[in-house]
Design an enzyme around this catalytic site. Structure first.
Site, mmCIF file in Angstrom:
data_model
loop_
_atom_site.group_PDB
_atom_site.id
_atom_site.type_symbol
_atom_site.label_atom_id
_atom_site.label_comp_id
_atom_site.label_asym_id
_atom_site.label_seq_id
_atom_site.Cartn_x
_atom_site.Cartn_y
_atom_site.Cartn_z
ATOM 1 C CE LYS A 259 -3.174 -2.740 0.217
ATOM 2 N NZ LYS A 259 -3.606 -3.530 -0.814
ATOM 3 C CE1 TYR B 256 -8.384 -10.505 3.376
ATOM 4 C CE2 TYR B 256 -9.512 -10.739 5.689
ATOM 5 C CZ TYR B 256 -8.540 -9.841 4.589
ATOM 6 O OH TYR B 256 -7.852 -8.955 5.073
ATOM 7 C CE1 TYR C 154 -4.858 -9.257 1.313
ATOM 8 C CE2 TYR C 154 -4.192 -8.840 3.522
ATOM 9 C CZ TYR C 154 -5.181 -8.790 2.523
ATOM 10 O OH TYR C 154 -6.193 -7.853 2.781
HETATM 11 C C1 PLP Z 1 0.041 -7.889 2.032
HETATM 12 C C2 PLP Z 1 -1.110 -7.775 1.079
HETATM 13 N N1 PLP Z 1 -0.615 -8.285 0.019
HETATM 14 C C3 PLP Z 1 -1.687 -8.364 -1.069
HETATM 15 C C4 PLP Z 1 -2.735 -7.390 -1.022
HETATM 16 C C5 PLP Z 1 -3.645 -7.260 -2.385
HETATM 17 O O1 PLP Z 1 -3.325 -6.199 -2.869
HETATM 18 P P1 PLP Z 1 -4.595 -5.489 -3.775
HETATM 19 O O2 PLP Z 1 -5.404 -5.180 -2.638
HETATM 20 O O3 PLP Z 1 -3.786 -4.259 -4.327
HETATM 21 O O4 PLP Z 1 -5.158 -6.558 -4.542
HETATM 22 C C6 PLP Z 1 -2.968 -6.991 0.244
HETATM 23 C C7 PLP Z 1 -4.014 -5.793 0.281
HETATM 24 O O5 PLP Z 1 -4.608 -5.574 1.267
HETATM 25 C C8 PLP Z 1 -2.067 -6.715 1.295
HETATM 26 O O6 PLP Z 1 -2.380 -6.207 2.428
#
Ligand code: PLP
Length: 340
Positions: free
Chosen positions: A54, A269, A295
């Site tokens: 981010k 999730y 993630y």
């Molecule tokens: C650690 C991490 N990886 C990947 C993502 C996914 O990225 P995006 O929301 O741009 O698809 C996020 C989103 O919150 C994240 O916090």
């Protein structure tokens, strides 16, 4: 400088991230998994507030907030959101107020750590105003509602969307492609695919737009971590085209090149999976590399799954984009407890 790099450099940008993030070969992990060479791009090392993807988006979003005369940022996410942690840190750094809707209840079966440590603990240290709210409230109305209230209180709020995923935030990942290609060129390396965790769509849409302009044959594979692959795919597609429109990129990738892989999110999730646990374990023990449970661990599980399914040739080189998230490891530590 390419036309794309020129368009990007014309946009206001706050200096928040440690860039370029490093790339590293994962030799021991490659040998263990077999198949293509795996290299990692360390966007977990963007620096600010423990880093993550981010920060790149916030460079563009907070510059816009400042340019429009805002004094307060409004955003939101779940209790262990990496996005709100990085937003809180970025607001602290540039001196903007920060109001964050913290949504509780999306992830079932969590323990006390989930509410006390990891990202939520850091949000407080960055001085953000946290506004708890139950998951299930109308997400679209929530942030404008907070912004309206702040306006009535005399503030000038600026809404950063969930995940920082609008066209402006997505510029962070268009810029990422410019950075990566330069870095690969300097190192004399070529890659055959980029693989990463995909959720609110900005990361993948930005990479796809950058690749369209600069490396149109390079596959970009998003791994769905939301257990909503159709929704993620639709969001990536929409944001990809909006981003290309904004940058006047007219030749687009065909629909089949917008690839969101299902099957690695598990039951939902934020819920742990065996594949995630294997990925976190292998990366830690073989490379000293921390992945996260929500993630990057699921993203890497997706990469391992694709390798085992024969998606790549042994001579290929695949780049895993580590998007961060490691503070959440502490909030999920019971999932990694070793038997005594
Ligand atoms: C650690 C991490 N990886 C990947 C993502 C996914 O990225 P995006 O929301 O741009 O698809 C996020 C989103 O919150 C994240 O916090």
């Amino acid at each position: 400088m390419t036309d794309l790099a020129k368009s990007l450099s014309a946009l206001p940008r706050a200096e928040l991230a440690h860039l370029p993030t490093p790339i590293e070969r994962l030799e021991r992990l490659t040998a263990r998994v077999g198949g293509p060479s795996i290299i990692v791009k360390r966007d977990d090392c963007t620096g600010l507030g423990m880093g993550g993807n981010k920060v790149r988006k916030l460079e563009f979003l907070l510059a816009d907030a400042i340019a429009t005369g805002a004094d307060t940022v409004v955003s939101g996410g779940v209790t262990q959101s990496n996005h709100i942690r990085q937003t809180a840190a970025a607001c602290a750094k540039v001196g903007l107020g920060c109001h964050l809707a913290v949504m509780d209840g999306r992830v079932p079966k969590v323990d006390a750590d989930y509410y006390e440590t990891g990202n939520i603990f850091l949000d407080g240290l960055f001085g953000a105003n946290l506004e708890p709210i139950a998951w299930g409230a109308d997400r679209n109305a929530l942030l404008p509602g907070i912004a309206d209230r702040l306006t009535r209180e005399g503030k000038k709020p600026y809404i950063v969307p969930y995940g920082g995923s609008n066209v402006l935030g997505t510029m962070g990942y268009v810029q990422f492609v410019v950075e990566l290609l330069q870095q690969l060129n300097d190192a004399g390396l070529s890659i055959d695919a980029i693989v990463h965790a995909s959720g609110s769509a900005g990361t993948q849409a930005g990479i796809l737009a950058g690749v369209t302009a600069l490396a149109p044959d390079l596959p970009v594979i998003g791994i769905d971590i939301d257990a909503e692959p159709e929704r993620v795919h639709a969001d990536v597609t929409r944001l990809y085209h909006d981003t290309c429109d904004y940058l006047d990129i007219t030749d687009r990738l065909p629909p089949e090149r917008i690839e969101v892989v299902a099957g690695y999110a598990g039951d939902g999730y934020g819920l742990i999976t065996d594949g995630m646990a294997e990925a976190v374990d292998l990366a830690g023990r073989l490379e000293g590399l921390l992945l996260d449970p929500v993630y990057s661990g699921k993203g890497f599980a997706g990469l391992i799954g694709l390798i085992r399914a024969g998606r790549f040739k042994p001579a290929n080189r695949v780049l895993f984009l580590h998007t961060g998230g490691t503070p959440a490891l502490f909030a999920y530590r019971s999932a990694f407890a070793k038997p005594a």
